[in-house]
Design a protein around this motif. Structure first.
Motif, PDB file in Angstrom:
ATOM      1  N   HIS A 157       3.332  -1.463   3.815  1.00 50.95           N
ATOM      2  CA  HIS A 157       3.248  -0.089   3.335  1.00 50.95           C
ATOM      3  C   HIS A 157       4.597   0.355   2.781  1.00 50.95           C
ATOM      4  O   HIS A 157       5.654  -0.118   3.204  1.00 50.95           O
ATOM      5  N   ARG A 183      -0.797  -4.410   7.356  1.00 50.41           N
ATOM      6  CA  ARG A 183      -0.523  -4.498   5.927  1.00 50.41           C
ATOM      7  C   ARG A 183       0.865  -3.940   5.626  1.00 50.41           C
ATOM      8  O   ARG A 183       1.433  -3.195   6.397  1.00 50.41           O
ATOM      9  N   VAL A 210      -7.054   4.076  12.565  1.00 53.26           N
ATOM     10  CA  VAL A 210      -7.156   3.031  11.540  1.00 53.26           C
ATOM     11  C   VAL A 210      -7.469   1.697  12.204  1.00 53.26           C
ATOM     12  O   VAL A 210      -7.276   1.521  13.412  1.00 53.26           O
ATOM     13  N   ASP A 211      -7.952   0.743  11.398  1.00 57.89           N
ATOM     14  CA  ASP A 211      -8.254  -0.575  11.955  1.00 57.89           C
ATOM     15  C   ASP A 211      -6.990  -1.423  12.053  1.00 57.89           C
ATOM     16  O   ASP A 211      -5.938  -1.105  11.498  1.00 57.89           O
ATOM     17  N   ARG A 212      -7.102  -2.544  12.764  1.00 55.23           N
ATOM     18  CA  ARG A 212      -5.958  -3.416  13.006  1.00 55.23           C
ATOM     19  C   ARG A 212      -5.397  -3.986  11.710  1.00 55.23           C
ATOM     20  O   ARG A 212      -4.186  -4.133  11.554  1.00 55.23           O
ATOM     21  N   VAL A 224       1.758   4.863   0.626  1.00 54.80           N
ATOM     22  CA  VAL A 224       1.232   5.841   1.577  1.00 54.80           C
ATOM     23  C   VAL A 224       1.945   7.166   1.374  1.00 54.80           C
ATOM     24  O   VAL A 224       3.176   7.243   1.481  1.00 54.80           O
ATOM     25  N   ARG A 264       6.045  -3.180   7.620  1.00 58.80           N
ATOM     26  CA  ARG A 264       4.808  -3.697   8.223  1.00 58.80           C
ATOM     27  C   ARG A 264       5.028  -3.843   9.720  1.00 58.80           C
ATOM     28  O   ARG A 264       6.048  -4.359  10.163  1.00 58.80           O
ATOM     29  N   GLU A 282       0.858  -1.188   0.000  1.00 63.22           N
ATOM     30  CA  GLU A 282       0.000   0.000   0.000  1.00 63.22           C
ATOM     31  C   GLU A 282       0.889   1.231   0.000  1.00 63.22           C
ATOM     32  O   GLU A 282       1.663   1.451   0.934  1.00 63.22           O
ATOM     33  N   HIS A 310      -5.254  -2.635   8.829  1.00 62.44           N
ATOM     34  CA  HIS A 310      -4.425  -1.632   8.152  1.00 62.44           C
ATOM     35  C   HIS A 310      -3.020  -1.615   8.731  1.00 62.44           C
ATOM     36  O   HIS A 310      -2.031  -1.545   7.985  1.00 62.44           O
ATOM     37  N   LEU A 311      -2.894  -1.710  10.037  1.00 62.99           N
ATOM     38  CA  LEU A 311      -1.594  -1.640  10.685  1.00 62.99           C
ATOM     39  C   LEU A 311      -0.703  -2.805  10.284  1.00 62.99           C
ATOM     40  O   LEU A 311       0.525  -2.681  10.269  1.00 62.99           O
TER      41      LEU A 311
END
Length: 298
Positions: free
Chosen positions: A46, A44, A37-39, A13, A87, A11, A41-42
């Protein structure tokens, strides 16, 4: 029948400060980020276009940066640079102060000493274990930066103020790192030509694969560049270039679904077979085999 697989996506960013004022720097806690943000997302992968410092306050932060697993306890500093794939690992019982800043903030100030800020940041290792006084200094500086981000002042003034604070923080971290290296008998003085070589490599790795191209751009001989690289990195310039090219290949193999032929073309190989031969010589397996090691069941 073989199961279907999918590759993990990166992802991308971009730097987007949450405040109304478009400052080039932002400070907040990991707890704040978890509320934003949701868990999923953290956890994933980046790839950022900004710098991120993670100063762990409590617990253990587990992270993966460019295929390297890093565990940071309380009092540690994790540095993540633009372009790296990162990540956070699982777990929510740790907290940290996060410092995000755009690379341009290191380059726009006036004064000859400020021109060294990009090099000082680049010289910091991915993981630093801070002593008590440096840890306190970093915590106090980040708290001051967070307060200053909320000041009611014009954007240019705030950016200049934050830029000054950032320069002080980076310089202090660099001094601490140099002291650590001296204590174990190694030198922290990285030759300017090696730093230039690294910057050129990051920019041209998709196009230039040979030492001669970099040596010509730097105005030195291949022997000189190889000698500098060996002294600083422990390997010759040819091996250093190959390692950096292989890292970019691994990023694309694991974090995209690009066909191997397209990856070969993107990395500057005229034939996919030449890319496969190169990759096998570095990693000991084919690009396809490497990708399958990281595939997950759909």
């Amino acid at each position: 029948m073989p199961h279907r697989t999918r590759s993990i996506d990166i992802e991308q960013v971009q730097y987007r400060p949450s405040a109304d004022t478009a400052l080039d720097l932002e400070v907040f806690s990991m707890s704040d980020l978890r509320r934003r943000v949701d868990r999923a997302h953290l956890q994933r992968h980046h790839r950022y276009d900004f710098h991120m410092f993670v100063c762990v306050r409590r617990g253990k932060c587990r992270a993966v940066v460019d295929f390297s697993h890093i565990e940071c306890g309380a009092g540690s500093l994790l540095t993540i640079r633009p372009g790296q794939v990162h990540r956070f690992g699982p777990g929510s019982r740790w907290d940290a102060n996060l410092l995000l800043f755009r690379p341009e903030l290191l380059q726009t100030s006036q004064g000859e000493e400020r021109l060294q800020m990009p090099e000082l940041v680049d010289a910091l290792p991915a993981h630093l274990c801070l002593d008590r006084s440096t840890r306190r200094f970093v915590a106090d500086t980040l708290a001051r930066m967070e307060y200053e981000c909320a000041l009611d002042a014009r954007q240019p003034l705030l950016n200049w103020l934050l830029q000054s604070e950032l320069a002080t923080l980076v310089t202090r971290l660099h001094i601490f790192h140099a002291e650590q290296q001296r204590s174990v008998g190694t030198s922290s003085d990285v030759p300017e030509r090696f730093r230039l070589f690294k910057r050129l490599l990051d920019a041209k790795v998709h196009q230039w694969h040979h030492v001669s191209r970099y040596a010509h751009a730097m105005g030195c001989s291949e022997k000189t560049l190889t000698r500098i690289c060996s002294a600083v990195a422990g390997v010759g310039a040819k091996a250093f270039i190959a390692s950096r090219l292989a890292l970019e290949a691994k990023r694309l193999l694991v974090h995209t679904e690009m066909p191997i032929s397209a990856i070969a073309q993107r990395l500057g190989f005229d034939e996919a077979t030449n890319f496969t031969k190169f990759f096998r010589s570095i990693e000991g397996c084919t690009p396809g085999d490497f990708r399958r090691q990281f595939d997950v069941v759909s």
